[in-house]
Motif scaffolding. Structure first.
Motif, PDB file in Angstrom:
ATOM      1  N   LEU A  14       1.012  -1.468  -0.149  1.00 20.93           N
ATOM      2  CA  LEU A  14      -0.004  -0.002  -0.065  1.00 20.93           C
ATOM      3  C   LEU A  14       0.925   1.283   0.041  1.00 20.93           C
ATOM      4  CD1 LEU A  14      -2.952   1.027   0.099  1.00 20.93           C
ATOM      5  CD2 LEU A  14      -3.055   0.890   2.666  1.00 20.93           C
ATOM      6  N   GLU A  15       2.014   1.134   0.678  1.00 25.09           N
ATOM      7  CA  GLU A  15       2.764   2.437   0.671  1.00 25.09           C
ATOM      8  C   GLU A  15       3.339   2.519  -0.722  1.00 25.09           C
ATOM      9  OE1 GLU A  15       4.661   1.738   5.111  1.00 25.09           O
ATOM     10  OE2 GLU A  15       6.320   1.726   3.619  1.00 25.09           O
ATOM     11  N   TYR A  16       3.809   1.562  -1.384  1.00 23.92           N
ATOM     12  CA  TYR A  16       4.286   1.404  -2.579  1.00 23.92           C
ATOM     13  C   TYR A  16       3.312   2.223  -3.596  1.00 23.92           C
ATOM     14  CZ  TYR A  16       5.412  -0.289  -7.280  1.00 23.92           C
ATOM     15  OH  TYR A  16       5.667  -0.290  -8.874  1.00 23.92           O
ATOM     16  N   TYR A  17       2.250   1.788  -3.569  1.00 29.86           N
ATOM     17  CA  TYR A  17       1.083   2.317  -4.502  1.00 29.86           C
ATOM     18  C   TYR A  17       0.926   4.117  -4.119  1.00 29.86           C
ATOM     19  CZ  TYR A  17       0.722  -1.643  -7.258  1.00 29.86           C
ATOM     20  OH  TYR A  17       1.074  -2.627  -8.210  1.00 29.86           O
ATOM     21  N   GLY A  18       0.925   4.125  -2.949  1.00 31.01           N
ATOM     22  CA  GLY A  18       0.706   5.914  -2.370  1.00 31.01           C
ATOM     23  C   GLY A  18       1.892   6.358  -2.915  1.00 31.01           C
ATOM     24  N   ALA A  19       3.194   6.198  -2.747  1.00 29.64           N
ATOM     25  CA  ALA A  19       4.294   6.851  -3.271  1.00 29.64           C
ATOM     26  C   ALA A  19       4.432   6.843  -4.698  1.00 29.64           C
ATOM     27  CB  ALA A  19       5.504   5.923  -2.662  1.00 29.64           C
ATOM     28  N   ARG A  20       3.591   5.741  -5.453  1.00 29.88           N
ATOM     29  CA  ARG A  20       3.825   5.771  -6.927  1.00 29.88           C
ATOM     30  C   ARG A  20       2.897   6.680  -7.541  1.00 29.88           C
ATOM     31  NH1 ARG A  20       2.859   0.329 -10.270  1.00 29.88           N
ATOM     32  NH2 ARG A  20       2.973   1.171 -12.143  1.00 29.88           N
ATOM     33  N   GLY A  22       1.822   9.603  -8.621  1.00 28.23           N
ATOM     34  CA  GLY A  22       2.296  10.542  -9.538  1.00 28.23           C
ATOM     35  C   GLY A  22       2.961  10.090 -10.512  1.00 28.23           C
ATOM     36  N   GLU A  23       3.107   8.747 -10.402  1.00 26.15           N
ATOM     37  CA  GLU A  23       3.942   8.168 -11.649  1.00 26.15           C
ATOM     38  C   GLU A  23       3.434   6.768 -12.043  1.00 26.15           C
ATOM     39  OE1 GLU A  23       7.650   7.871  -9.332  1.00 26.15           O
ATOM     40  OE2 GLU A  23       7.950   6.114 -10.099  1.00 26.15           O
ATOM     41  N   TYR A  24       2.036   6.464 -11.570  1.00 23.21           N
ATOM     42  CA  TYR A  24       1.523   5.246 -11.696  1.00 23.21           C
ATOM     43  C   TYR A  24       1.199   5.077 -13.152  1.00 23.21           C
ATOM     44  CZ  TYR A  24      -1.676   1.419 -11.730  1.00 23.21           C
ATOM     45  OH  TYR A  24      -2.404   0.201 -12.091  1.00 23.21           O
ATOM     46  N   ASP A  25       0.611   6.247 -13.745  1.00 21.35           N
ATOM     47  CA  ASP A  25       0.015   6.063 -15.184  1.00 21.35           C
ATOM     48  C   ASP A  25       1.248   5.841 -16.137  1.00 21.35           C
ATOM     49  OD1 ASP A  25      -2.115   6.355 -13.904  1.00 21.35           O
ATOM     50  OD2 ASP A  25      -2.806   8.197 -15.091  1.00 21.35           O
ATOM     51  N   GLU A  26       2.503   6.043 -15.659  1.00 18.89           N
ATOM     52  CA  GLU A  26       3.551   5.631 -16.714  1.00 18.89           C
ATOM     53  C   GLU A  26       3.549   4.182 -17.188  1.00 18.89           C
ATOM     54  OE1 GLU A  26       7.224   7.171 -14.932  1.00 18.89           O
ATOM     55  OE2 GLU A  26       6.298   9.108 -14.868  1.00 18.89           O
ATOM     56  N   GLY A  32       8.946   6.442 -19.843  1.00 18.08           N
ATOM     57  CA  GLY A  32       9.796   6.357 -19.294  1.00 18.08           C
ATOM     58  C   GLY A  32      10.394   4.837 -18.996  1.00 18.08           C
ATOM     59  N   ARG A  33      10.608   4.373 -17.748  1.00 14.15           N
ATOM     60  CA  ARG A  33      10.995   3.181 -17.624  1.00 14.15           C
ATOM     61  C   ARG A  33      10.096   1.673 -18.127  1.00 14.15           C
ATOM     62  NH1 ARG A  33      11.203   1.399 -12.244  1.00 14.15           N
ATOM     63  NH2 ARG A  33       9.792   2.802 -11.729  1.00 14.15           N
ATOM     64  N   TYR A  34       9.039   2.306 -18.380  1.00 12.97           N
ATOM     65  CA  TYR A  34       7.976   1.256 -18.881  1.00 12.97           C
ATOM     66  C   TYR A  34       8.010   1.249 -20.359  1.00 12.97           C
ATOM     67  CZ  TYR A  34       6.576   1.330 -14.020  1.00 12.97           C
ATOM     68  OH  TYR A  34       6.714   1.323 -12.730  1.00 12.97           O
ATOM     69  N   ASP A  35       8.656   2.152 -21.046  1.00  9.95           N
ATOM     70  CA  ASP A  35       8.745   2.288 -22.568  1.00  9.95           C
ATOM     71  C   ASP A  35       9.660   1.072 -23.048  1.00  9.95           C
ATOM     72  OD1 ASP A  35       9.274   2.675 -25.019  1.00  9.95           O
ATOM     73  OD2 ASP A  35       9.867   4.813 -24.872  1.00  9.95           O
ATOM     74  N   HIS A  36       9.113   0.015 -23.773  1.00 13.76           N
ATOM     75  CA  HIS A  36       9.728  -1.088 -24.397  1.00 13.76           C
ATOM     76  C   HIS A  36       9.896  -0.950 -25.747  1.00 13.76           C
ATOM     77  CE1 HIS A  36      10.091  -3.605 -20.602  1.00 13.76           C
ATOM     78  NE2 HIS A  36       9.004  -2.954 -20.453  1.00 13.76           N
ATOM     79  N   GLY A  37       9.735   0.152 -26.387  1.00 10.73           N
ATOM     80  CA  GLY A  37       9.926   0.238 -27.711  1.00 10.73           C
ATOM     81  C   GLY A  37       8.615   0.178 -28.550  1.00 10.73           C
ATOM     82  N   GLN A 184       9.878  -7.538  -6.057  1.00 13.39           N
ATOM     83  CA  GLN A 184      10.593  -6.236  -5.786  1.00 13.39           C
ATOM     84  C   GLN A 184       9.970  -5.416  -6.791  1.00 13.39           C
ATOM     85  OE1 GLN A 184      11.832  -6.878  -2.317  1.00 13.39           O
ATOM     86  NE2 GLN A 184      12.677  -4.897  -2.938  1.00 13.39           N
ATOM     87  N   ARG A 185       9.434  -4.125  -6.341  1.00 12.28           N
ATOM     88  CA  ARG A 185       9.108  -3.047  -7.263  1.00 12.28           C
ATOM     89  C   ARG A 185      10.109  -1.696  -6.983  1.00 12.28           C
ATOM     90  NH1 ARG A 185       4.251  -3.601  -9.780  1.00 12.28           N
ATOM     91  NH2 ARG A 185       4.403  -5.376 -11.096  1.00 12.28           N
ATOM     92  N   ARG A 186      10.316  -1.041  -7.985  1.00 16.41           N
ATOM     93  CA  ARG A 186      11.059   0.165  -7.613  1.00 16.41           C
ATOM     94  C   ARG A 186      10.411   1.410  -8.325  1.00 16.41           C
ATOM     95  NH1 ARG A 186      16.021  -1.395 -10.443  1.00 16.41           N
ATOM     96  NH2 ARG A 186      16.313  -2.500  -8.631  1.00 16.41           N
ATOM     97  N   LEU A 187      10.545   2.485  -7.693  1.00 18.31           N
ATOM     98  CA  LEU A 187      10.027   3.946  -8.293  1.00 18.31           C
ATOM     99  C   LEU A 187      11.253   4.772  -8.948  1.00 18.31           C
ATOM    100  CD1 LEU A 187       8.178   5.053  -4.854  1.00 18.31           C
ATOM    101  CD2 LEU A 187       7.260   3.960  -6.804  1.00 18.31           C
ATOM    102  N   ASN A 188      10.554   5.604  -9.588  1.00 19.82           N
ATOM    103  CA  ASN A 188      11.727   6.608 -10.306  1.00 19.82           C
ATOM    104  C   ASN A 188      12.860   6.897  -9.717  1.00 19.82           C
ATOM    105  OD1 ASN A 188      10.177   6.064 -12.835  1.00 19.82           O
ATOM    106  ND2 ASN A 188       9.068   7.811 -12.655  1.00 19.82           N
TER     107      ASN A 188
END
Ligand code: SAM
Length: 233
Positions: A14-20, A22-26, A32-37, A184-188
């Motif tokens: 839950l902390e992860y999604y709260g912190a994420r 503003g960048e979730y929709d990426e 950004g890091r979710y761009d795979h070409g 494990q998930r990582r934020l920007n």
């Protein structure tokens, strides 16, 4: 997993999604890091459109409940056909993004932990996307009991989720083996969190739900998603 371990990871999730927030929709927009070409991004969008089309066919009318509503990617679509949407999420940051995006008088919001929350009314349809995979396997049955409690007689369920595919997440996320239920998930900004992520296969999930008294038709897109439409058997 011990109860203490499970609770710690659920809190971290839950902390992860709260912190994420503003960048979730990426992730959904493949930025950004979710761009795979271009080729894989196009494939992702096409498959995402299959979910949107199936949800249009589902016709989420009447009183609709959205569990773990997130930033509103799907709340927007639900609000177009539903008389009312109750959108529940555990994170105030995420709910704030959703409110700003959806701006609909038909949508009301509840901030609650879905592992504690109990409905006070019943709904014609329950929707959840990219949530079932975050429910610990030990809580799977309890979660579906909650869904049942939320449904009015004759009520229907639509859900969507991820298939196990490395290019469906950030380029710097590592997908563990198929038996793993956490990762494990990582934020920007580099902060890391452990979360649940359980990948389902459509035929096995259909059978699993049938043993719990649900009748579901579950589709898989070629690479990225699965989505199901169902009701109590
Ligand atoms: N359904 C949205 C979508 O498809 O974009 C969001 C899915 S996101 C993967 C998971 C969501 O679950 C996040 O919005 C997060 O805040 C919420 N969440 C995580 N743990 C929760 C909990 N214990 N109770 C309620 N919501 C929770």
């Amino acid at each position: 997993m011990s109860v203490a371990g499970d609770t710690r990871i659920l809190r971290e999730q839950l902390e992860y999604y709260g912190a994420r927030a503003g960048e979730y929709d990426e992730w959904w927009l493949r930025q950004g890091r979710y761009d795979h070409g271009a080729a894989l991004n196009d494939q992702w969008r096409d498959e995402g459109q299959s979910i949107a089309r199936a949800l249009t066919e589902f016709q989420a009318a009447g009183r609709v409940l959205e569990l773990a509503c997130g930033t509103g990617i799907w709340t927007e679509q639900l609000a177009r056909t539903a008389a009312t949407v109750v959108a529940v999420d555990g994170s105030s940051e995420v709910l704030a993004v959703n409110r700003r995006r959806v701006l609909s008088p038909h949508v009301s919001y509840v901030q609650a932990d879905l592992f504690e929350w109990r409905p006070t009314e019943q709904f014609d349809a329950v929707f959840f996307s990219f949530w079932l995979s975050h429910v610990p396997p030990e809580r799977f049955e309890d979660f579906w009991r909650l869904v049942e409690r939320c449904l009015a007689p004759g009520g229907r369920v639509f859900f969507a989720d991820s298939r196990r595919e490395p290019s469906s997440t950030a380029r710097d996320h590592r997908l563990p083996g198929p038996e793993a239920t956490t990762l494990q998930r990582r934020l920007n900004d580099g902060r890391e969190y452990q979360i649940y992520k359980v990948f389902y296969d459509a035929p096995a999930l259909t059978d699993q739900l049938r043993t719990l008294g649900w009748d579901f038709v579950i589709h898989q897109t070629p690479h990225y998603f699965l989505y199901g439409v169902g009701h109590r058997a």
